[in-house]
Design a protein around this motif. Structure first.
Motif, PDB file in Angstrom:
ATOM      1  N   TYR A   1       0.831  -1.202   0.000  1.00  0.00           N
ATOM      2  CA  TYR A   1       0.000   0.000   0.000  1.00  0.00           C
ATOM      3  C   TYR A   1       0.866   1.253   0.000  1.00  0.00           C
ATOM      4  N   GLY A   2       0.360   2.286  -0.665  1.00  0.00           N
ATOM      5  CA  GLY A   2       1.006   3.582  -0.641  1.00  0.00           C
ATOM      6  C   GLY A   2       0.514   4.418   0.521  1.00  0.00           C
ATOM      7  N   ALA A   3       1.084   5.605   0.665  1.00  0.00           N
ATOM      8  CA  ALA A   3       0.727   6.479   1.789  1.00  0.00           C
ATOM      9  C   ALA A   3      -0.727   6.923   1.742  1.00  0.00           C
ATOM     10  N   ASP A   4      -1.328   6.921   0.547  1.00  0.00           N
ATOM     11  CA  ASP A   4      -2.721   7.362   0.411  1.00  0.00           C
ATOM     12  C   ASP A   4      -3.724   6.224   0.608  1.00  0.00           C
ATOM     13  N   GLY A   5      -3.232   5.037   0.948  1.00  0.00           N
ATOM     14  CA  GLY A   5      -4.119   3.904   1.183  1.00  0.00           C
ATOM     15  C   GLY A   5      -4.436   3.094  -0.054  1.00  0.00           C
ATOM     16  N   ALA A   6      -3.867   3.447  -1.196  1.00  0.00           N
ATOM     17  CA  ALA A   6      -4.086   2.683  -2.425  1.00  0.00           C
ATOM     18  C   ALA A   6      -3.066   1.548  -2.514  1.00  0.00           C
ATOM     19  N   ILE A   7      -3.468   0.445  -3.146  1.00  0.00           N
ATOM     20  CA  ILE A   7      -2.564  -0.695  -3.332  1.00  0.00           C
ATOM     21  C   ILE A   7      -1.725  -0.435  -4.565  1.00  0.00           C
TER      22      ILE A   7
ATOM     23  N   PHE B   1       9.294 -11.692  -7.051  1.00  0.00           N
ATOM     24  CA  PHE B   1       9.071 -10.602  -7.997  1.00  0.00           C
ATOM     25  C   PHE B   1       7.894  -9.752  -7.537  1.00  0.00           C
ATOM     26  N   THR B   2       7.900  -8.506  -7.989  1.00  0.00           N
ATOM     27  CA  THR B   2       6.843  -7.566  -7.653  1.00  0.00           C
ATOM     28  C   THR B   2       6.094  -7.170  -8.920  1.00  0.00           C
ATOM     29  N   LEU B   3       4.760  -7.231  -8.845  1.00  0.00           N
ATOM     30  CA  LEU B   3       3.900  -6.784  -9.936  1.00  0.00           C
ATOM     31  C   LEU B   3       3.264  -5.449  -9.550  1.00  0.00           C
ATOM     32  N   PRO B   4       3.713  -4.341 -10.116  1.00  0.00           N
ATOM     33  CA  PRO B   4       3.047  -3.058  -9.834  1.00  0.00           C
ATOM     34  C   PRO B   4       1.714  -2.988 -10.584  1.00  0.00           C
ATOM     35  N   PHE B   5       0.695  -2.453  -9.954  1.00  0.00           N
ATOM     36  CA  PHE B   5      -0.548  -2.203 -10.663  1.00  0.00           C
ATOM     37  C   PHE B   5      -0.348  -1.070 -11.673  1.00  0.00           C
ATOM     38  N   LYS B   6      -1.022  -1.185 -12.816  1.00  0.00           N
ATOM     39  CA  LYS B   6      -0.929  -0.133 -13.821  1.00  0.00           C
ATOM     40  C   LYS B   6      -1.403   1.189 -13.246  1.00  0.00           C
ATOM     41  N   GLN B   7      -2.462   1.124 -12.466  1.00  0.00           N
ATOM     42  CA  GLN B   7      -2.946   2.268 -11.713  1.00  0.00           C
ATOM     43  C   GLN B   7      -3.140   1.825 -10.273  1.00  0.00           C
ATOM     44  N   PRO B   8      -2.647   2.584  -9.279  1.00  0.00           N
ATOM     45  CA  PRO B   8      -2.876   2.191  -7.883  1.00  0.00           C
ATOM     46  C   PRO B   8      -4.355   1.934  -7.622  1.00  0.00           C
TER      47      PRO B   8
ATOM     48  N   THR C   1       1.581 -20.862   6.445  1.00  0.00           N
ATOM     49  CA  THR C   1       1.773 -19.730   7.359  1.00  0.00           C
ATOM     50  C   THR C   1       1.963 -18.449   6.559  1.00  0.00           C
ATOM     51  N   ASP C   2       1.225 -17.423   6.932  1.00  0.00           N
ATOM     52  CA  ASP C   2       1.342 -16.097   6.301  1.00  0.00           C
ATOM     53  C   ASP C   2       1.265 -16.153   4.774  1.00  0.00           C
ATOM     54  N   PRO C   3       0.199 -16.712   4.214  1.00  0.00           N
ATOM     55  CA  PRO C   3       0.091 -16.736   2.751  1.00  0.00           C
ATOM     56  C   PRO C   3      -0.103 -15.349   2.148  1.00  0.00           C
ATOM     57  N   ILE C   4      -0.634 -14.408   2.947  1.00  0.00           N
ATOM     58  CA  ILE C   4      -0.837 -13.047   2.466  1.00  0.00           C
ATOM     59  C   ILE C   4      -0.567 -12.060   3.585  1.00  0.00           C
ATOM     60  N   LYS C   5       0.133 -10.990   3.250  1.00  0.00           N
ATOM     61  CA  LYS C   5       0.374  -9.903   4.198  1.00  0.00           C
ATOM     62  C   LYS C   5      -0.023  -8.588   3.549  1.00  0.00           C
ATOM     63  N   LEU C   6      -0.543  -7.682   4.352  1.00  0.00           N
ATOM     64  CA  LEU C   6      -0.875  -6.347   3.892  1.00  0.00           C
ATOM     65  C   LEU C   6       0.194  -5.400   4.426  1.00  0.00           C
ATOM     66  N   VAL C   7       0.971  -4.824   3.532  1.00  0.00           N
ATOM     67  CA  VAL C   7       2.116  -3.992   3.915  1.00  0.00           C
ATOM     68  C   VAL C   7       1.742  -2.519   3.778  1.00  0.00           C
ATOM     69  N   GLY C   8       1.700  -1.832   4.909  1.00  0.00           N
ATOM     70  CA  GLY C   8       1.361  -0.414   4.899  1.00  0.00           C
ATOM     71  C   GLY C   8      -0.109  -0.129   4.710  1.00  0.00           C
ATOM     72  N   ALA C   9      -0.967  -1.137   4.945  1.00  0.00           N
ATOM     73  CA  ALA C   9      -2.402  -0.968   4.730  1.00  0.00           C
ATOM     74  C   ALA C   9      -3.047  -0.166   5.851  1.00  0.00           C
ATOM     75  N   PRO C  10      -4.144   0.530   5.570  1.00  0.00           N
ATOM     76  CA  PRO C  10      -4.916   1.169   6.641  1.00  0.00           C
ATOM     77  C   PRO C  10      -5.333   0.138   7.684  1.00  0.00           C
ATOM     78  N   ALA C  11      -5.464   0.560   8.902  1.00  0.00           N
ATOM     79  CA  ALA C  11      -5.753  -0.363   9.999  1.00  0.00           C
ATOM     80  C   ALA C  11      -7.059  -1.121   9.811  1.00  0.00           C
ATOM     81  N   SER C  12      -7.993  -0.547   9.066  1.00  0.00           N
ATOM     82  CA  SER C  12      -9.292  -1.193   8.889  1.00  0.00           C
ATOM     83  C   SER C  12      -9.265  -2.345   7.878  1.00  0.00           C
TER      84      SER C  12
END
Length: 208
Positions: A36-42, A124-131, A155-166
């Motif tokens: 996630y970016g600072a604005d809450g977009a992935i 590898f990292t896949l960036p979204f074309k648009q956040p 264990t830990d198949p998915i993590k949310l990095v920098g995501a809003p707390a909700s």
């Protein structure tokens, strides 16, 4: 070098194999991070894919390495390049929807291979074309031909990095009945090669 091409080209061949052979020949254990970016977009998805030992041994057999049984990131770099270039044809086995909108990805970045505990691991990292800034995101990881089998890590198949707390993530693994479902010859004759959808690993992210 042709022998070093990894699963994407093998998966392409799977479309044409006989029905009796329509089952995974390569297994991958997957862990992912939604970034996630600072604005809450992935902004993108970081994948870590661990290949099964048998396929890993096949893939590295022609690589020239200094130490027996040890492969550095630099020695594996050409193989990582081939793999990432080939994966593009198969949409990186990664499918994302925000609501009903299918999201698109840019070229992968920060990719490399490592060899650990007799297994190749692709990062590898896949960036979204648009956040993506949406309340709901559905992420699926699978091979439509089902030649490559994907399992989410226990264990830990998915993590949310920098995501809003909700934001929360839930995982839906393939139903055990689906994984045992036979693939009929008629299905092949009908030209339906999207069998992997029955066995897809689904990740749902909710940000109320």
């Amino acid at each position: 070098m042709r022998r070093l091409v990894l699963l994407p080209l093998i998966a392409a061949f799977a479309i044409w194999v006989r029905p009796a052979a329509a089952h995974p020949h390569v297994w991958v254990t997957s862990q992912s991070e939604l970034v996630y970016g600072a604005d809450g977009a992935i902004t993108g998805i970081r994948h870590t894919w661990k290949f099964d030992d048998m396929f890993s041994a096949y893939a590295v057999q022609d690589i020239q390495n200094k130490d027996k049984g040890v492969y550095t990131r630099e020695e594996l770099a050409p193989l990582a390049q081939i793999n990432v270039d080939s994966l593009k044809e198969f949409d990186f086995f990664t499918f994302a929807k925000a609501g009903k909108t299918k999201e698109q990805f840019l070229e992968p970045v920060d990719y490399f291979l490592e060899y650990r505990d007799s297994a190749l691991i692709l990062h590898f990292t896949l960036p979204f074309k648009q956040p993506v800034k949406a309340k709901e995101l559905a992420l699926e990881i699978y091979d439509p031909s089902y030649f490559v089998g994907f399992d989410l890590a226990a264990t830990d198949p998915i993590k949310l990095v920098g995501a809003p707390a909700s934001c929360k993530a839930a995982v839906q693994r393939p139903d055990s009945k689906s994984t045992q479902a036979p693939i009929s010859e008629q299905s092949f004759l009908d030209g339906n090669v999207n069998y992997g959808a029955m066995f897809s690993n689904k990740i749902m992210v909710d940000c109320p």
